[in-house]
Design a protein around this motif. Structure first.
Motif, PDB file in Angstrom:
ATOM      1  N   ASN A   1       1.366  -7.082   5.396  1.00 18.62           N
ATOM      2  CA  ASN A   1       1.058  -5.709   5.008  1.00 18.62           C
ATOM      3  C   ASN A   1       2.307  -4.834   4.990  1.00 18.62           C
ATOM      4  O   ASN A   1       3.032  -4.757   5.994  1.00 18.62           O
ATOM      5  CB  ASN A   1       0.042  -5.106   5.981  1.00 18.62           C
ATOM      6  CG  ASN A   1      -1.264  -5.885   6.016  1.00 18.62           C
ATOM      7  OD1 ASN A   1      -1.826  -6.201   4.964  1.00 18.62           O
ATOM      8  ND2 ASN A   1      -1.741  -6.197   7.205  1.00 18.62           N
ATOM      9  N   TYR A   2       2.515  -4.163   3.864  1.00 19.09           N
ATOM     10  CA  TYR A   2       3.649  -3.255   3.711  1.00 19.09           C
ATOM     11  C   TYR A   2       3.141  -1.899   3.242  1.00 19.09           C
ATOM     12  O   TYR A   2       2.327  -1.813   2.316  1.00 19.09           O
ATOM     13  CB  TYR A   2       4.656  -3.809   2.705  1.00 19.09           C
ATOM     14  CG  TYR A   2       5.184  -5.167   3.107  1.00 19.09           C
ATOM     15  CD1 TYR A   2       6.224  -5.289   4.029  1.00 19.09           C
ATOM     16  CD2 TYR A   2       4.621  -6.336   2.598  1.00 19.09           C
ATOM     17  CE1 TYR A   2       6.690  -6.536   4.423  1.00 19.09           C
ATOM     18  CE2 TYR A   2       5.086  -7.589   2.987  1.00 19.09           C
ATOM     19  CZ  TYR A   2       6.112  -7.677   3.912  1.00 19.09           C
ATOM     20  OH  TYR A   2       6.559  -8.920   4.310  1.00 19.09           O
ATOM     21  N   ALA A   3       3.638  -0.862   3.892  1.00 16.42           N
ATOM     22  CA  ALA A   3       3.235   0.502   3.526  1.00 16.42           C
ATOM     23  C   ALA A   3       4.462   1.284   3.068  1.00 16.42           C
ATOM     24  O   ALA A   3       5.492   1.298   3.747  1.00 16.42           O
ATOM     25  CB  ALA A   3       2.594   1.195   4.718  1.00 16.42           C
TER      26      ALA A   3
ATOM     27  N   GLN B   1      -4.966   9.417   1.848  1.00 13.09           N
ATOM     28  CA  GLN B   1      -4.382   8.066   1.842  1.00 13.09           C
ATOM     29  C   GLN B   1      -3.470   7.850   3.053  1.00 13.09           C
ATOM     30  O   GLN B   1      -3.464   6.777   3.649  1.00 13.09           O
ATOM     31  CB  GLN B   1      -3.619   7.835   0.529  1.00 13.09           C
ATOM     32  CG  GLN B   1      -4.547   7.692  -0.678  1.00 13.09           C
ATOM     33  CD  GLN B   1      -3.790   7.710  -1.992  1.00 13.09           C
ATOM     34  OE1 GLN B   1      -2.885   8.523  -2.206  1.00 13.09           O
ATOM     35  NE2 GLN B   1      -4.169   6.830  -2.911  1.00 13.09           N
ATOM     36  N   TYR B   2      -2.707   8.874   3.416  1.00 16.33           N
ATOM     37  CA  TYR B   2      -1.885   8.792   4.624  1.00 16.33           C
ATOM     38  C   TYR B   2      -2.767   8.557   5.846  1.00 16.33           C
ATOM     39  O   TYR B   2      -2.449   7.745   6.723  1.00 16.33           O
ATOM     40  CB  TYR B   2      -1.088  10.089   4.814  1.00 16.33           C
ATOM     41  CG  TYR B   2       0.225  10.158   4.074  1.00 16.33           C
ATOM     42  CD1 TYR B   2       1.277   9.310   4.387  1.00 16.33           C
ATOM     43  CD2 TYR B   2       0.438  11.099   3.072  1.00 16.33           C
ATOM     44  CE1 TYR B   2       2.494   9.384   3.724  1.00 16.33           C
ATOM     45  CE2 TYR B   2       1.644  11.190   2.394  1.00 16.33           C
ATOM     46  CZ  TYR B   2       2.668  10.332   2.722  1.00 16.33           C
ATOM     47  OH  TYR B   2       3.865  10.398   2.060  1.00 16.33           O
ATOM     48  N   THR B   3      -3.889   9.284   5.907  1.00 11.71           N
ATOM     49  CA  THR B   3      -4.807   9.153   7.051  1.00 11.71           C
ATOM     50  C   THR B   3      -5.389   7.745   7.118  1.00 11.71           C
ATOM     51  O   THR B   3      -5.443   7.130   8.186  1.00 11.71           O
ATOM     52  CB  THR B   3      -5.941  10.192   6.942  1.00 11.71           C
ATOM     53  OG1 THR B   3      -5.365  11.507   6.892  1.00 11.71           O
ATOM     54  CG2 THR B   3      -6.880  10.104   8.137  1.00 11.71           C
ATOM     55  N   TRP B   4      -5.829   7.221   5.972  1.00  6.04           N
ATOM     56  CA  TRP B   4      -6.360   5.858   5.911  1.00  6.04           C
ATOM     57  C   TRP B   4      -5.307   4.854   6.370  1.00  6.04           C
ATOM     58  O   TRP B   4      -5.598   3.922   7.136  1.00  6.04           O
ATOM     59  CB  TRP B   4      -6.771   5.529   4.473  1.00  6.04           C
ATOM     60  CG  TRP B   4      -8.179   5.844   4.116  1.00  6.04           C
ATOM     61  CD1 TRP B   4      -8.632   6.960   3.475  1.00  6.04           C
ATOM     62  CD2 TRP B   4      -9.337   5.046   4.350  1.00  6.04           C
ATOM     63  NE1 TRP B   4      -9.985   6.887   3.290  1.00  6.04           N
ATOM     64  CE2 TRP B   4     -10.443   5.723   3.819  1.00  6.04           C
ATOM     65  CE3 TRP B   4      -9.529   3.802   4.956  1.00  6.04           C
ATOM     66  CZ2 TRP B   4     -11.732   5.212   3.870  1.00  6.04           C
ATOM     67  CZ3 TRP B   4     -10.820   3.283   5.009  1.00  6.04           C
ATOM     68  CH2 TRP B   4     -11.899   3.990   4.472  1.00  6.04           C
TER      69      TRP B   4
ATOM     70  N   MET C   1       0.828  -1.206   0.000  1.00  6.50           N
ATOM     71  CA  MET C   1       0.000   0.000   0.000  1.00  6.50           C
ATOM     72  C   MET C   1       0.861   1.254   0.000  1.00  6.50           C
ATOM     73  O   MET C   1       2.006   1.240   0.429  1.00  6.50           O
ATOM     74  CB  MET C   1      -0.898   0.037   1.236  1.00  6.50           C
ATOM     75  CG  MET C   1      -1.646  -1.235   1.517  1.00  6.50           C
ATOM     76  SD  MET C   1      -2.596  -1.118   3.063  1.00  6.50           S
ATOM     77  CE  MET C   1      -2.745  -2.881   3.453  1.00  6.50           C
ATOM     78  N   GLY C   2       0.275   2.342  -0.441  1.00  6.13           N
ATOM     79  CA  GLY C   2       0.970   3.618  -0.388  1.00  6.13           C
ATOM     80  C   GLY C   2       0.162   4.685  -1.088  1.00  6.13           C
ATOM     81  O   GLY C   2      -0.740   4.385  -1.872  1.00  6.13           O
TER      82      GLY C   2
END
Length: 314
Positions: free
Chosen positions: A197-199, A283-286, A11-12
């Protein structure tokens, strides 16, 4: 890894470099890629969505790209159904799925499940609610929600337009508050997937530079021509979910409602840049909210992610 089926989630925010990273991983082992992007599902919306080119897709095939027309609607529930089927198919072939994208609602739905008793989106009802917001003001829409679902109104601000629209939409379809339906949601069954999960979350200043460069390239290679073509072919309405994608909404407004001057074009480009930065902020907030509930490995540079994931999955 456990006996559960392994699933890699990458994700990102937009322009963070996650797709390039996923493609690099794809080359290193028995993997298949599944797109987790609410804009890439649309056919012929290529430039404005930064969709992988045809050559890139041939080299790095992605599932769930180009699956519907810009006139259709694709829900998070449909994504979960499609992604679950694909994950099972990929594992049946002895491979591991890599899910890559920035639509955090889709990831949340996959990780946590969706309420099975909530109705699908109703385009006409949503359009009517949006029209009321634009003509009477969003405070009036918020007040309407407050009158039918006090609990939902307490959770939202007037500025939470999409959440307010969804809550009112559910009430108008079912006659019952969304909070009540959510409270009745069946308990989740043990999940059969083991998510890794990877961000990828670059520094904001660096990300803003990447966003600006991406948009400049999009304008150069004909994004405005693409929007013009789509408007003619599909008679795109700015209230359609596809047309609400960042960049498209601003371009449609420019083409329909301006004098097409250079001044208005620059204004449109500035609005698209601002909207894309706001998308990244959301997206950062999510991501932060997902990280509070699920195990994550977070990377702040692409190089760091490449080195670590290459060692893990190469």
């Amino acid at each position: 890894m456990s006996n559960q089926l392994p699933v890699i989630n990458l994700m990102g925010p937009t322009a963070s470099g996650k797709t390039a990273l996923a493609c690099e991983l794809y080359e290193q082992g028995d993997y298949e890629l599944i797109s987790v992007d609410s804009a890439l599902v649309y056919q012929e919306m290529d430039i404005g969505t930064a969709k992988p080119t045809q050559a890139e897709q041939e080299r790095y095939p992605h599932h769930l790209i180009d699956i519907i027309t810009p006139l259709e609607v694709y829900s998070a529930a449909e994504f979960v159904e499609d992604a679950s089927r694909l994950i099972d198919d990929i594992h049946a072939k002895g491979k591991t799925p890599i899910l890559v994208g920035g639509t955090m609602l889709y990831f949340k739905a996959l990780l946590e499940g969706l309420s099975s008793n909530l109705p699908s989106a109703d385009y006409e009802i949503r359009a009517a609610i949006e029209f009321k917001g634009e003509t009477e003001g969003w405070q009036a829409v918020y007040d309407e929600l407050k009158s039918v679902d006090t609990l939902a109104a307490e959770k939202f601000k007037v500025s939470d337009k999409q959440r307010i629209i969804r809550a009112l939409e559910v009430y108008k379809i079912t006659g019952r508050p969304i909070t009540q339906l959510q409270a009745e949601q069946p308990k989740k069954q043990p999940y059969r997937y083991n998510f890794y999960n990877y961000a990828l979350v670059p520094d904001r200043v660096e990300l803003h530079k990447r966003i600006e460069l991406r948009l400049e390239k999009m304008w150069e290679i004909g994004f405005l021509n693409e929007v013009e073509y789509l408007m003619k072919k599909y008679d795109l309405d700015e209230n359609l979910p596809s047309a609400r994608s960042v960049g498209y909404r601003q371009a449609i407004d420019f083409l329909k409602n301006s004098d097409l001057s250079q001044e208005k074009m620059q204004e449109m480009k500035d609005k698209a840049l601002f909207a894309t930065r706001q998308l990244a902020k959301r997206q950062y907030t999510w991501l932060r909210s997902l990280q509070e509930l699920h195990s994550f490995q977070t990377y702040f540079t692409i190089k760091q992610a490449q080195e670590d994931l290459r060692n893990l999955y190469g």
